[in-house]
Design a protein around this motif. Structure first.
Motif, PDB file in Angstrom:
ATOM      1  N   ARG A   1       0.898  -1.149   0.000  1.00 14.65           N
ATOM      2  CA  ARG A   1       0.000   0.000   0.000  1.00 14.65           C
ATOM      3  C   ARG A   1       0.929   1.190   0.000  1.00 14.65           C
ATOM      4  NH1 ARG A   1      -3.990   3.199   4.190  1.00 14.65           N
ATOM      5  NH2 ARG A   1      -4.306   4.865   2.685  1.00 14.65           N
TER       6      ARG A   1
ATOM      7  N   ARG B   1       3.175   2.848 -11.160  1.00 12.35           N
ATOM      8  CA  ARG B   1       1.798   2.410 -11.399  1.00 12.35           C
ATOM      9  C   ARG B   1       1.739   1.117 -12.204  1.00 12.35           C
ATOM     10  NH1 ARG B   1       0.093   8.099 -11.564  1.00 12.35           N
ATOM     11  NH2 ARG B   1      -1.424   8.371  -9.876  1.00 12.35           N
TER      12      ARG B   1
ATOM     13  N   PRO C   1      -0.793  -0.616  -9.387  1.00 10.84           N
ATOM     14  CA  PRO C   1      -1.798   0.316  -9.924  1.00 10.84           C
ATOM     15  C   PRO C   1      -2.510   1.132  -8.862  1.00 10.84           C
ATOM     16  CG  PRO C   1      -2.015  -1.860 -10.925  1.00 10.84           C
ATOM     17  CD  PRO C   1      -1.074  -2.006  -9.777  1.00 10.84           C
ATOM     18  N   ASN C   2      -2.540   0.669  -7.609  1.00 12.77           N
ATOM     19  CA  ASN C   2      -3.271   1.372  -6.562  1.00 12.77           C
ATOM     20  C   ASN C   2      -2.436   2.387  -5.794  1.00 12.77           C
ATOM     21  OD1 ASN C   2      -5.627  -0.100  -7.101  1.00 12.77           O
ATOM     22  ND2 ASN C   2      -4.956  -1.777  -5.769  1.00 12.77           N
ATOM     23  N   VAL C   3      -1.269   2.732  -6.318  1.00 10.45           N
ATOM     24  CA  VAL C   3      -0.382   3.657  -5.628  1.00 10.45           C
ATOM     25  C   VAL C   3      -1.042   5.033  -5.467  1.00 10.45           C
ATOM     26  CG1 VAL C   3       0.735   4.409  -7.771  1.00 10.45           C
ATOM     27  CG2 VAL C   3       1.950   4.627  -5.604  1.00 10.45           C
ATOM     28  N   THR C   4      -0.738   5.688  -4.351  1.00  9.69           N
ATOM     29  CA  THR C   4      -1.124   7.083  -4.137  1.00  9.69           C
ATOM     30  C   THR C   4       0.109   7.937  -4.400  1.00  9.69           C
ATOM     31  OG1 THR C   4      -2.717   6.461  -2.438  1.00  9.69           O
ATOM     32  CG2 THR C   4      -2.047   8.760  -2.509  1.00  9.69           C
TER      33      THR C   4
ATOM     34  N   GLN D   1      -7.715   3.983   0.882  1.00 10.17           N
ATOM     35  CA  GLN D   1      -6.647   4.057  -0.103  1.00 10.17           C
ATOM     36  C   GLN D   1      -7.065   4.909  -1.291  1.00 10.17           C
ATOM     37  OE1 GLN D   1      -4.967   0.320  -0.956  1.00 10.17           O
ATOM     38  NE2 GLN D   1      -3.538   1.044  -2.499  1.00 10.17           N
TER      39      GLN D   1
ATOM     40  N   THR E   1      -6.299   5.894  -5.050  1.00  8.41           N
ATOM     41  CA  THR E   1      -5.585   5.478  -6.257  1.00  8.41           C
ATOM     42  C   THR E   1      -5.572   6.658  -7.216  1.00  8.41           C
ATOM     43  OG1 THR E   1      -7.629   4.590  -7.171  1.00  8.41           O
ATOM     44  CG2 THR E   1      -6.225   3.072  -5.946  1.00  8.41           C
ATOM     45  N   ARG E   2      -4.871   7.700  -6.843  1.00  4.95           N
ATOM     46  CA  ARG E   2      -4.873   8.936  -7.627  1.00  4.95           C
ATOM     47  C   ARG E   2      -3.640   9.759  -7.283  1.00  4.95           C
ATOM     48  NH1 ARG E   2      -8.850  13.423  -5.206  1.00  4.95           N
ATOM     49  NH2 ARG E   2      -7.236  14.681  -6.227  1.00  4.95           N
TER      50      ARG E   2
END
Length: 333
Positions: free
Chosen positions: A141, A159, A163-166, A220, A222-223
């Protein structure tokens, strides 16, 4: 902003089990006993030795979180030990090129803050090795700290793996150990490039640290989260601000043409600790991106640089000027 990568400026966090210990009870003379603030567990923090990392750790220390700090230099992480309770700050030696060591540092983590970065290259690590390839190896995460003006290459590589990186993009930060106000007070000539007309959106490092800490308790994201300062200012105005706070006359040195500045910076690369590098010279000519801030997403209201200038610049005054009031210059319209 990203700095201190070779010392492992990667904050690796693990929430503790919902238990309390005796030292969570605080008793002050004449006051009611209180339980330490934060989620259940030991009150702990860990900061990497970089600029932003130590402030993030001071926030996390009150949140009952165990923190693992990967490092390369033993001396650069010792000051972090007192920031948390016994056993809560875990130091682990690592190399950003060693995937096995990275996996060992991250394997017990619920969230990872990637603050790995440097603003100049070395003979062992180029920008791509750290900001692109290195970032690609780190996944969980993940909160990846970039910069408001950074190229998207490194973020896209992250990413592609996670893909779920902030992605958090703060603007240039100011604070006690910064490379903005402090350098303006000591080396103003390098900030007069482009005649001081470059526009930046300085942001307080403590506001950025609080924003990152708040991500611990939010769903979380994702943006990409942009964190610019509340105002757009020029280097010329900031130089005047520094002069007004320090009571030192503004620099009368002539503006250095860009080709000469680049040549000096390339020569300085041969030094062990260069005062300036070619990438910094290029950045002196780039305005901060004109994008809206996402401070409401992280629950922080950013503060103006004038409110903190005296705190970080008073030390540059002469003794006779130390008690004098601050007279800020008029902001450009």
């Amino acid at each position: 902003m990203m700095e201190g990568w070779q010392y492992g400026l990667l904050l690796n966090l693990e929430n503790k089990l919902p238990t309390r210990a005796l030292h969570d009870l605080v008793t002050l003379p004449g006051q009611k006993p209180v339980i330490s603030y934060g989620p259940p567990g030991y009150s702990a923090s860990l900061a990497a030795p970089g600029f932003l990392g130590r402030y993030l750790v001071s926030k996390l220390a009150r949140m009952g979180t165990q923190v693992v700090v990967p490092y390369r230099d033993e001396d650069e992480k010792r000051h972090l030990k007192p920031m948390g309770d016994l056993g809560q700050i875990v130091s682990m030696e690592w190399d950003i090129r060693n995937e096995g060591q990275i996996a060992e540092c991250l394997r017990h983590s619920d969230i990872v803050y990637n603050l790995v970065g440097r603003d100049y290259e070395t003979k062992n690590f180029k920008f791509a090795d750290v900001h692109v390839t290195g970032a690609e190896r780190i996944a969980k995460r993940l909160v990846h700290v970039s910069h408001l003006n950074a190229s998207a290459n490194g973020e896209e590589r992250v990413r592609s793996v996670f893909p779920n990186v902030t992605v958090v993009r703060p603007a240039t930060m100011f604070g006690y150990e910064d490379k903005l106000l402090n350098n303006m007070a000591t080396w103003p000539i390098w900030w007069k490039l482009n005649f001081g007309e470059t526009k930046i959106r300085p942001v307080h490092v403590i506001d950025v640290a609080q924003a990152l800490a708040n991500l611990m308790s939010t769903p979380q994201l994702t943006r990409t989260v942009s964190l610019p300062g509340p105002s757009t200012l020029t280097y010329e105005y900031l130089l005047e601000l520094v002069a007004s706070v320090t009571y030192r006359a503004p620099s009368r040195a002539p503006v250095v043409p860009k080709p000469i500045a680049l040549a000096v910076a390339r020569a300085a690369q041969m030094a062990w600790w260069p005062l300036i590098n070619p990438d910094e010279v290029e950045r002196r000519f780039i305005d901060d991106a004109n994008v809206p801030g996402d401070w409401n997403v992280v629950g922080v209201c950013p503060d103006e640089v004038e409110n903190h200038a005296i705190t970080y610049l008073r030390r540059y005054r002469l003794a006779k000027d130390y008690p004098r009031p601050v007279l800020f210059p008029a902001r450009p319209t």
